[in-house]
Scaffold this active site. Structure first.
Site, PDB file in Angstrom:
ATOM      1  N   ARG A  88      32.115  41.332  40.665  1.00  0.00           N
ATOM      2  CA  ARG A  88      32.754  40.353  41.552  1.00  0.00           C
ATOM      3  C   ARG A  88      34.260  40.620  41.530  1.00  0.00           C
ATOM      4  O   ARG A  88      34.905  40.446  40.491  1.00  0.00           O
ATOM      5  CB  ARG A  88      32.466  38.920  41.082  1.00  0.00           C
ATOM      6  CG  ARG A  88      33.197  37.903  41.910  1.00  0.00           C
ATOM      7  CD  ARG A  88      33.051  36.462  41.434  1.00  0.00           C
ATOM      8  NE  ARG A  88      33.888  35.642  42.283  1.00  0.00           N
ATOM      9  CZ  ARG A  88      34.713  34.682  41.869  1.00  0.00           C
ATOM     10  NH1 ARG A  88      34.774  34.356  40.595  1.00  0.00           N
ATOM     11  NH2 ARG A  88      35.468  34.028  42.724  1.00  0.00           N
ATOM     12  N   HIS A 132      40.578  34.511  47.228  1.00  0.00           N
ATOM     13  CA  HIS A 132      40.850  34.045  45.858  1.00  0.00           C
ATOM     14  C   HIS A 132      42.355  33.768  45.766  1.00  0.00           C
ATOM     15  O   HIS A 132      43.098  34.493  45.095  1.00  0.00           O
ATOM     16  CB  HIS A 132      40.378  35.086  44.835  1.00  0.00           C
ATOM     17  CG  HIS A 132      40.291  34.590  43.422  1.00  0.00           C
ATOM     18  ND1 HIS A 132      39.165  34.724  42.646  1.00  0.00           N
ATOM     19  CD2 HIS A 132      41.200  33.958  42.626  1.00  0.00           C
ATOM     20  CE1 HIS A 132      39.375  34.205  41.437  1.00  0.00           C
ATOM     21  NE2 HIS A 132      40.619  33.746  41.406  1.00  0.00           N
ATOM     22  N   GLU A 177      37.106  28.601  44.045  1.00  0.00           N
ATOM     23  CA  GLU A 177      37.661  27.374  43.479  1.00  0.00           C
ATOM     24  C   GLU A 177      38.604  26.630  44.420  1.00  0.00           C
ATOM     25  O   GLU A 177      39.792  26.441  44.101  1.00  0.00           O
ATOM     26  CB  GLU A 177      38.413  27.696  42.183  1.00  0.00           C
ATOM     27  CG  GLU A 177      37.554  28.297  41.106  1.00  0.00           C
ATOM     28  CD  GLU A 177      38.320  28.525  39.787  1.00  0.00           C
ATOM     29  OE1 GLU A 177      39.516  28.201  39.726  1.00  0.00           O
ATOM     30  OE2 GLU A 177      37.709  29.024  38.834  1.00  0.00           O
ATOM     31  N   ASN A 301      31.835  28.288  38.433  1.00  0.00           N
ATOM     32  CA  ASN A 301      32.730  28.739  37.361  1.00  0.00           C
ATOM     33  C   ASN A 301      32.809  27.614  36.346  1.00  0.00           C
ATOM     34  O   ASN A 301      33.068  26.457  36.712  1.00  0.00           O
ATOM     35  CB  ASN A 301      34.148  28.989  37.890  1.00  0.00           C
ATOM     36  CG  ASN A 301      34.220  30.185  38.827  1.00  0.00           C
ATOM     37  OD1 ASN A 301      33.225  30.874  39.039  1.00  0.00           O
ATOM     38  ND2 ASN A 301      35.386  30.424  39.390  1.00  0.00           N
ATOM     39  N   TYR A 303      34.356  26.678  32.363  1.00  0.00           N
ATOM     40  CA  TYR A 303      35.122  27.047  31.164  1.00  0.00           C
ATOM     41  C   TYR A 303      35.022  25.992  30.065  1.00  0.00           C
ATOM     42  O   TYR A 303      34.904  26.313  28.898  1.00  0.00           O
ATOM     43  CB  TYR A 303      36.606  27.275  31.528  1.00  0.00           C
ATOM     44  CG  TYR A 303      36.791  28.537  32.330  1.00  0.00           C
ATOM     45  CD1 TYR A 303      37.007  29.758  31.700  1.00  0.00           C
ATOM     46  CD2 TYR A 303      36.687  28.523  33.718  1.00  0.00           C
ATOM     47  CE1 TYR A 303      37.141  30.930  32.419  1.00  0.00           C
ATOM     48  CE2 TYR A 303      36.819  29.696  34.454  1.00  0.00           C
ATOM     49  CZ  TYR A 303      37.041  30.893  33.795  1.00  0.00           C
ATOM     50  OH  TYR A 303      37.161  32.056  34.512  1.00  0.00           O
ATOM     51  N   GLU A 368      32.021  32.775  37.075  1.00  0.00           N
ATOM     52  CA  GLU A 368      33.065  32.985  36.054  1.00  0.00           C
ATOM     53  C   GLU A 368      32.714  32.186  34.815  1.00  0.00           C
ATOM     54  O   GLU A 368      32.295  31.023  34.908  1.00  0.00           O
ATOM     55  CB  GLU A 368      34.457  32.497  36.507  1.00  0.00           C
ATOM     56  CG  GLU A 368      35.141  33.363  37.503  1.00  0.00           C
ATOM     57  CD  GLU A 368      36.521  32.830  37.904  1.00  0.00           C
ATOM     58  OE1 GLU A 368      37.176  32.152  37.072  1.00  0.00           O
ATOM     59  OE2 GLU A 368      36.920  33.082  39.043  1.00  0.00           O
TER      60      GLU A 368
HETATM   61  O1  IFM Z   1      42.115  33.324  36.075  1.00  0.00           O
HETATM   62  C1  IFM Z   1      41.444  32.231  36.614  1.00  0.00           C
HETATM   63  C2  IFM Z   1      40.726  32.630  37.888  1.00  0.00           C
HETATM   64  O2  IFM Z   1      41.582  33.165  38.840  1.00  0.00           O
HETATM   65  C3  IFM Z   1      40.056  31.412  38.492  1.00  0.00           C
HETATM   66  N1  IFM Z   1      39.235  30.749  37.530  1.00  0.00           N
HETATM   67  C4  IFM Z   1      39.802  30.455  36.240  1.00  0.00           C
HETATM   68  C5  IFM Z   1      40.414  31.712  35.645  1.00  0.00           C
HETATM   69  C6  IFM Z   1      41.022  31.397  34.258  1.00  0.00           C
HETATM   70  O3  IFM Z   1      42.027  30.454  34.353  1.00  0.00           O
END
Ligand code: IFM
Length: 464
Positions: A88, A132, A177, A301, A303, A368
């Site tokens: 990706r 992006h 995002e 995504n 985290y 992600e």
């Molecule tokens: O680096 C970013 C990415 O561009 C978008 N998602 C989160 C990542 C980490 O902050």
């Protein structure tokens, strides 16, 4: 900082993934390419943001970044060494259309032509994200995402890209995002284009989603490739049982998660009356049909989770009339960014999507997931090593969390790790390293970290 969780023992049943599950890594053009003045590339909002003193924490810019515009062959070789199925990456709008309108810039398209061919020759499927965050600056000057017309410009750009690469690309991602563009780019000003409009930023959410819908239509008109969107989601955890904290978590969930997921997956915005709104600002007849048109996969995504409380008196959010405030978790290990490491909340989020959206949810792809840590090369670049045990711990636990979600009924069909290489982390400049591969930001030299070999082996064991 507390340590990341240690690697638990795993049985073969939970180590292997369903047949056909796709493994990969993710990057974004502005964060890795560098060569910002090459090949007729135009200026983006991020070029302007990085030039503005005080906005990027280390005062850096992306002129070299990970030097991937010149070293893309090295990066494809690294992907190949992992045994990745998919890559990706994102396409830079200002490389393809320097001002965001008009005919394509041949040199820009030719670069992505070469990258796609290199990937295919290595047996790796290209999965480009069309947008992006690198909006051409000329479009920002005309109102950016506050201007409905930007959605139509994105669809034109998507058409140019698909006309060129569509004979070789089987899977497209429209946007990355949109929540971050709205919240950080237009509401809080911590990312480009740096506006501080608070609730006045909401039309940018709708216009981005409209751009997604128009881009889906442009891709469908041109063939039978798969298409999806990437939204970032977080599990909202109320700070306490108090009704005010519970309400705050629900309100933040609406603004951060649901206004971006519901229109795509349900064809409707959630009820915004709690924010004094009768309808989503900018909504016009016919928009929701476009935005809610079926997609082939839903990119998530993830985290970390977010702990939410009633805003403290006098806080910036309270002053803006917002009924929520993110607060820190207590006694939880964190990444280099200070993000809480709570992999069980990843499972919970994925299972909640399957439960809440039911049949409207297409297969999920994790587009992600990863962690930044302050890595150091020991023994010098190229021949050196990076012992990033904490990243391995984070990844292992989060991949296990995806496996657990599948076990509990979530249809997750792919996992793309963020990120292949260290890169330019937006307003954090070069201070946060997310890569499996260390990059020397003076020379562009690459040193695979221990996590690179670990991910290669994890992919192999997942295939059984
Ligand atoms: O680096 C970013 C990415 O561009 C978008 N998602 C989160 C990542 C980490 O902050």
């Amino acid at each position: 900082m507390a340590d990341a969780p240690t690697t638990p023992d795993r049985s073969p049943e939970t180590t292997t993934f369903p047949r056909g599950f796709r493994w990969g890594a993710a990057t974004a053009a502005f964060q890795i390419e560098g060569s910002t003045s090459e090949g007729g590339r135009g200026e983006s909002i991020w070029d302007v943001f990085t030039r503005t003193p005080g906005l990027v924490i280390d005062g850096s810019n992306a002129e070299l970044a990970a030097d991937s515009y010149r070293r893309y062959r090295d990066d494809v070789a690294l992907l190949s060494g992992l045994g990745a199925d998919d890559y990706r990456f994102s396409i830079s709008w200002p490389r393809v259309q320097p001002g965001g309108t008009g005919p394509a810039n041949e040199a820009g398209l030719a670069y992505y032509d070469r990258l796609v061919d290199e990937l295919l020759a290595a047996g790796i499927a290209p999965v480009p994200t069309l947008y992006h965050w690198d909006l051409p600056q000329e479009l920002e000057a005309a109102g950016g995402w506050l201007n409905r017309d930007t959605a139509y410009r994105l669809a034109d750009y998507a058409g140019l890209v698909v006309d060129r690469l569509g004979d070789r690309v089987q899977r497209w991602i429209t946007l990355n995002e949109p929540a971050m563009t709205t919240l950080q780019g237009y509401a809080l000003g911590s990312q480009a284009p740096g506006h501080t409009l608070m609730m006045g930023a909401l039309p940018t959410a709708h216009h981005q989603l409209l751009a997604h819908g128009l881009a889906v239509a442009a891709i469908r008109e041109r063939g039978d490739a798969e298409v999806g969107i990437t939204n970032n989601h977080t599990l909202m955890v109320p700070a306490s049982d108090a009704p005010a904290d519970q309400f705050a978590a629900g309100a933040f969930d609406l603004i951060y998660n649901r206004i971006f997921a519901d229109p795509v997956l349900r064809g409707a915005y959630p009820d915004l009356s709690g924010f004094g709104l009768e309808a989503m600002p900018g909504l016009e007849p016919g928009d929701l049909e476009l935005i809610g048109a079926p997609i082939d996969f839903y990119g998530i995504n993830f985290y970390n989770p977010t702990r939410v409380a009633e805003p403290a008196e006098g806080s910036e959010l309270a002053a803006a009339g917002l009924p929520f405030e993110p607060v820190e978790f207590e006694n939880v290990p964190t990444t280099g960014f200070g993000w809480p490491i709570m992999p069980e909340t990843f499972t919970e989020l994925l299972v909640s999507f399957a439960r809440d959206y039911g049949d409207r949810l297409p297969p999920i792809v994790i587009t992600e997931n990863g962690a930044s840590f302050p890595d150091e090369v020991v023994g010098g670049a190229v021949t050196g090593a990076v012992h990033d045990e904490r990243r391995i711990g984070y990844l292992d636990a989060h991949i296990a969390a995806v496996r657990a979600a599948i076990e509990q009924g979530a249809d997750v069909q792919g996992y793309y790790l963020w990120s292949l290489t260290d890169n330019f982390e937006w307003a954090e400049g070069y201070t946060q390293r997310f890569g499996l591969v260390h990059v020397d930001f003076e020379t562009g030299e690459r040193t695979p970290k221990d996590s690179y070999a670990w991910y290669r082996d994890r992919i192999a064991s997942a295939r059984g």
